[in-house]
Enzyme design. Structure first.
Site, PDB file in Angstrom:
ATOM      1  N   PRO A 281       2.859   2.237  -0.117  1.00  0.00           N
ATOM      2  CA  PRO A 281       2.714   3.695  -0.138  1.00  0.00           C
ATOM      3  C   PRO A 281       3.274   4.409   1.094  1.00  0.00           C
ATOM      4  O   PRO A 281       2.529   4.976   1.898  1.00  0.00           O
ATOM      5  CB  PRO A 281       1.199   3.885  -0.251  1.00  0.00           C
ATOM      6  N   CYS A 282       4.595   4.412   1.236  1.00  0.00           N
ATOM      7  CA  CYS A 282       5.198   5.087   2.386  1.00  0.00           C
ATOM      8  C   CYS A 282       4.990   6.599   2.297  1.00  0.00           C
ATOM      9  O   CYS A 282       5.146   7.310   3.284  1.00  0.00           O
ATOM     10  CB  CYS A 282       6.681   4.739   2.500  1.00  0.00           C
ATOM     11  N   HIS A 283       4.586   7.089   1.097  1.00  0.00           N
ATOM     12  CA  HIS A 283       4.314   8.531   0.976  1.00  0.00           C
ATOM     13  C   HIS A 283       3.012   8.922   1.685  1.00  0.00           C
ATOM     14  O   HIS A 283       2.736  10.095   1.844  1.00  0.00           O
ATOM     15  CB  HIS A 283       4.248   8.933  -0.506  1.00  0.00           C
TER      16      HIS A 283
END
Ligand SMILES: [Zn+2]
Length: 348
Positions: free
Chosen positions: A317-319
């Protein structure tokens, strides 16, 4: 990157042209009717002063628009449009067939429009798609033990050497060697945020990217080399599971993904990606916090770069990494998608 929507001039032109290459890029609200549509809707085109553009159906709904009954803009974007179905059926019927611009025109298709759709949806030309489709079938044959010459002739290659050349160009392995190697399947997945390309070997999911990201084809090739496996269009068990879980996630029925992951990178990248997976859904951390938790205070730039190099969007989850001041910061798939994902996870 603050806003990934194209300019209003460009979007209005796409709307007037019913340009399918803009499917999944924007949604249009029509003030005079209170209805919102996909770019390719067959309804009569509204006047310029009556339209309002949104990155996705969600925003149009939030502004009080109703979905159009004709183009059904709430259904996943990136489905194969009607005008293209005949051609794709023809390709599946006989993947060895050569298509010339003349053949497309005979089907009533504009070759330029076909090219644009493939560039956008598959990040490759129509001819590259045909080659990849043939090669995928050829690869399946090789695995079942067909002899190479037979495979080459059976799939529209005039000679064995032509086949090898095309194969090497797209999959980075010669047909002979690919017998011993693993296989990475690559398929297209639809989502409310537009189409994604997903890749997985039998061991793990290794790719999930929005199709409009640049360099996607190159990225797939690099990944194939890193994992020492051949690449073919198609699905496998893990990709089927990924599609199911992703649909549940977008429906709000799932928060965590239960899938093996294959994310080879530099030592630092791998540490960052591992750390990202510890951020729970509904939360966000800053680049600085992430650097500190890795024992590398001050390394937030490097952390930001590793974050941007993530190849498995949503699942790694780089967001969930934002700026220290609480603003969103960048996102490879576009900031509007980052906002959507964070909102989706927060409301659960
Ligand atoms: Zn419509």
């Amino acid at each position: 990157m603050l806003n990934t929507l194209p300019s209003e001039n460009e979007m209005y032109r796409a709307l007037v042209d019913k340009d399918a290459s803009y499917e999944g890029v924007f949604i249009v609200g029509v003030r005079s009717t209170g209805i919102f549509c996909r770019p390719t809707c067959s309804a009569r085109k509204p006047k310029r002063e009556n339209v309002e553009f949104f990155p996705a159906a969600r925003e149009a709904l939030a502004s009080g628009y109703r979905p159009c009954k004709r183009c059904r803009p709430l259904e996943p974007a990136g489905e194969v449009p009607l005008w293209l179905r005949g051609l794709l059926a023809g390709v599946e019927e006989d993947p060895s067939r050569r298509w010339r611009d003349r053949d497309l025109r005979d089907l009533g298709l504009d070759p330029g429009r076909v090219r644009r759709w493939f560039n956008r949806e598959h990040d490759m030309t129509f001819h590259a798609y045909l080659r990849a489709r043939r090669l995928g079938l050829a690869l399946g044959r090789i695995r079942q033990g067909d002899d190479l010459a037979g495979t080459a002739f059976g799939h529209g290659y005039e000679s064995d050497s032509g086949f090898r050349e095309a194969f090497e160009k797209y999959f980075g392995a010669t047909p002979g060697r690919s017998r011993e190697k693993g296989l990475m399947h690559v398929t297209r997945v639809t989502s409310p945020l537009g189409p994604l390309v997903a890749g997985a070997t039998d061991e793990g999911v290794c790719l999930l990217e929005f199709t409009d990201r640049r360099m996607l084809e190159k990225q797939i090739e690099t990944l194939g080399r890193r994992l020492k496996c051949a690449v073919a269009p198609g699905s496998n068990k893990l990709l089927d599971r990924l599609q199911t879980q992703l649909a549940e996630y977008f429906d709000g029925q799932r928060r965590e993904f239960d899938l093996p992951i294959l994310a080879p990178g530099t030592e630092f990248q791998e540490v960052v990606w591992e750390e990202l997976r510890k951020i729970p859904p509904g939360w966000a951390r800053s680049y600085r916090e992430l650097a500190e938790s890795l024992g590398r205070p001050g390394a937030q730039r490097a952390v930001g770069r590793a974050n941007g190099d993530n190849r498995i969007a949503i699942i790694i989850p780089c967001h969930r990494v934002v700026r220290g001041d609480g603003t969103l910061g960048g996102y490879g798939g576009g900031v509007w998608r980052k906002q959507f994902l964070l909102d989706l996870e927060r409301t659960k």
